[in-house]
Design an enzyme around this catalytic site. Structure first.
Site, PDB file in Angstrom:
ATOM      1  N   HIS A  24     -25.413  39.948 -29.106  1.00 23.42           N
ATOM      2  CA  HIS A  24     -24.284  39.220 -29.621  1.00 23.42           C
ATOM      3  C   HIS A  24     -24.320  37.499 -30.099  1.00 23.42           C
ATOM      4  CE1 HIS A  24     -23.952  38.550 -24.749  1.00 23.42           C
ATOM      5  NE2 HIS A  24     -24.118  39.879 -25.687  1.00 23.42           N
ATOM      6  N   HIS A  78     -20.873  45.650 -13.834  1.00 28.10           N
ATOM      7  CA  HIS A  78     -20.644  45.035 -14.681  1.00 28.10           C
ATOM      8  C   HIS A  78     -19.778  46.361 -15.955  1.00 28.10           C
ATOM      9  CE1 HIS A  78     -19.927  41.743 -17.541  1.00 28.10           C
ATOM     10  NE2 HIS A  78     -21.164  41.891 -17.825  1.00 28.10           N
ATOM     11  N   GLU A  80     -19.637  45.601 -19.132  1.00 23.30           N
ATOM     12  CA  GLU A  80     -19.528  45.554 -20.350  1.00 23.30           C
ATOM     13  C   GLU A  80     -20.604  46.524 -21.078  1.00 23.30           C
ATOM     14  OE1 GLU A  80     -21.859  40.877 -22.999  1.00 23.30           O
ATOM     15  OE2 GLU A  80     -22.316  41.765 -20.754  1.00 23.30           O
ATOM     16  N   ASP A  82     -23.151  47.412 -23.058  1.00 26.35           N
ATOM     17  CA  ASP A  82     -25.336  47.295 -22.296  1.00 26.35           C
ATOM     18  C   ASP A  82     -25.337  47.908 -20.963  1.00 26.35           C
ATOM     19  OD1 ASP A  82     -23.483  44.962 -21.690  1.00 26.35           O
ATOM     20  OD2 ASP A  82     -25.765  44.558 -21.609  1.00 26.35           O
ATOM     21  N   HIS A 144     -21.379  37.601 -15.141  1.00 24.79           N
ATOM     22  CA  HIS A 144     -20.501  36.295 -16.327  1.00 24.79           C
ATOM     23  C   HIS A 144     -19.302  36.810 -16.912  1.00 24.79           C
ATOM     24  CE1 HIS A 144     -21.869  38.076 -19.786  1.00 24.79           C
ATOM     25  NE2 HIS A 144     -22.648  38.583 -18.775  1.00 24.79           N
ATOM     26  N   ASP A 163     -26.691  41.175 -14.194  1.00 26.72           N
ATOM     27  CA  ASP A 163     -27.442  40.310 -15.060  1.00 26.72           C
ATOM     28  C   ASP A 163     -27.410  38.994 -14.571  1.00 26.72           C
ATOM     29  OD1 ASP A 163     -26.767  41.385 -17.696  1.00 26.72           O
ATOM     30  OD2 ASP A 163     -23.955  40.742 -17.549  1.00 26.72           O
ATOM     31  N   TYR A 191     -32.922  33.401 -21.255  1.00 31.27           N
ATOM     32  CA  TYR A 191     -31.593  34.295 -21.330  1.00 31.27           C
ATOM     33  C   TYR A 191     -30.168  33.416 -20.398  1.00 31.27           C
ATOM     34  CZ  TYR A 191     -29.147  38.252 -18.679  1.00 31.27           C
ATOM     35  OH  TYR A 191     -27.563  38.969 -18.635  1.00 31.27           O
ATOM     36  N   HIS A 222     -31.256  44.012 -16.147  1.00 34.47           N
ATOM     37  CA  HIS A 222     -32.494  43.312 -17.836  1.00 34.47           C
ATOM     38  C   HIS A 222     -33.304  42.900 -17.817  1.00 34.47           C
ATOM     39  CE1 HIS A 222     -28.755  43.780 -20.529  1.00 34.47           C
ATOM     40  NE2 HIS A 222     -28.536  42.833 -19.926  1.00 34.47           N
TER      41      HIS A 222
END
Length: 398
Positions: A24, A78, A80, A82, A144, A163, A191, A222
């Site tokens: 993104h 989380h 999100e 991904d 986040h 994250d 990051y 990640h």
């Protein structure tokens, strides 16, 4: 497949997306991983999952260890996509599983996937007994997203941090001491700058929580798993969270016919003469994500643009709007540039820098048409003076 054991009965079952180059708007030149972890105990627990296109890989990795139908809990740190994109695929195979999540997370999952799973909403300090293992949940709202949390495994002293402490880097080895530390820290900085930077105060609160926990391993969602260089990454997060800067000036500019570039080069000479490190980026040919990484620890920011339609060139507009959302801490800045029959770029630059929380130093420097020798000397002095201001600003904050 190559399943990796973090500790006895605790496995990495995530996916490595070697080819992704855009996250993104954040360029991922080394690819991206979607980390998920499986705990085998009296109860079977999956911590996070992977992006939807990698669902089959996740299921295959799990299947080598245990029948996915035996999963009792899916911890969703989380929502999100991904990190949660494979949740429908997992729940189709283990419909009896409970989804462990924060209250914000439950709302988000219901909206994302139009499913009402068997949710167990957790809050600060809640625990989940798996057998010999017990999980402790640590909500980290706005690190986040509002739903974000970490999960801690006290017995093995593993922090599943989602994250936080992550990096976008693909490797065939999963641990920090199996790879190049310089690359890992570089990508962790990039990051943080592009994802976590706006949440510095929340980062510091999270670090305080980390101090209360003995940690042998940090397993983010990640990148690599930290086990040998935990003090280094914690120290970096403390520095970045506090907004500690070094004597460095970032010069980021774009130029229509070369006049603003002439100014930028001479300004850089002045910055260097002040004894300050300079970084020089023409935004038409520079990776914005890398520039933001460099900005993270810089004490000063100089933005230059030719005037176009009483404003800035598109590449500079994109950088400044991106920076506005990231809100870098404790920085001073100024604008510069050349114009023809009418100006306007400098005012736009100063306005957007201020909205990004940068302390704008006045006056900036704007010139008409092509700079002559005297004006180039002014550019040098402008850079020299700005470099001295950066040194003074950093000294004041120590």
């Amino acid at each position: 497949m190559n399943n990796i054991e973090l500790a006895e009965g605790i496995y990495y079952v995530g996916a490595v997306d070697w080819n992704l180059r855009d996250f993104h708007g954040y360029t991922t030149t080394r690819g991206v991983t979607y980390n998920a972890y499986l705990i085998i105990d009296e109860k079977v627990c999956l911590i996070d999952n992977v992006k939807a296109p990698f669902s089959q890989e996740l299921i295959e990795r799990i299947s080598q260890i245990v029948d996915p139908a035996k999963i009792d809990y899916v911890v969703t740190n989380h929502i999100e996509p991904d990190h949660s994109g494979s949740l429908p695929a997992i729940m189709a195979r283990a419909p009896q599983a409970k989804v462990i999540i924060t209250d914000h997370g439950q709302t988000g999952i219901q909206k994302h996937y139009q499913q009402n799973y068997d949710f167990r909403v957790v809050k600060e300090g809640d625990t989940l007994k798996l057998g010999r293992h017990e999980l402790k949940f640590i909500p980290l709202p706005m690190l986040h997203w509002p739903d974000s949390m970490a999960t801690y495994l006290p017995g093995e002293q593993i922090l599943f941090s989602n994250d936080a402490f992550g990096q976008h880097i693909c490797t065939t080895k999963r641990f920090d001491d199996e790879n190049n530390l310089h690359d890992e820290l570089y990508e962790a900085e990039k990051y943080y700058a592009n994802i976590i930077m706006p949440f510095g105060k929340i980062v510091l609160k999270a670090l305080e929580k980390c101090k209360e926990l003995p940690i042998k391993m940090i397993a983010p969602s990640h990148g690599i798993v930290w086990r040998s260089h935990i003090p280094e990454i914690l120290a970096k997060y403390a520095m970045w969270g506090k907004g500690i800067n070094v004597a460095k000036v970032i010069i980021a500019y774009d130029s229509m016919w070369g006049s603003t570039e002439q100014m930028a080069r001479r300004i850089l000479e002045g910055v260097a003469a002040a004894g300050v490190q300079g970084s020089f980026y023409k935004m038409a040919v520079s990776d914005r994500s890398e520039v933001i990484r460099d900005i993270l620890t810089a004490g000063g920011l100089l933005i230059g643009s030719s005037t176009l339609n009483n404003g800035v060139l598109p590449n500079i507009a994109a950088l400044l709007l991106y920076l506005k959302g990231l809100r870098p801490a404790n920085k001073i800045g100024a604008g510069f540039g050349a114009y023809g029959w009418g100006g306007g770029a400098q005012a736009t630059i100063e306005e957007l820098l201020a909205k990004a929380g940068v302390a704008v130093q006045e006056p900036g420097l704007t010139l008409k048409w092509v700079p002559d020798k005297e004006e180039l000397n002014k550019c040098f002095e402008f850079g020299l003076t700005f470099g001295q201001k950066v040194l003074a600003s950093i000294a004041e904050k120590r």
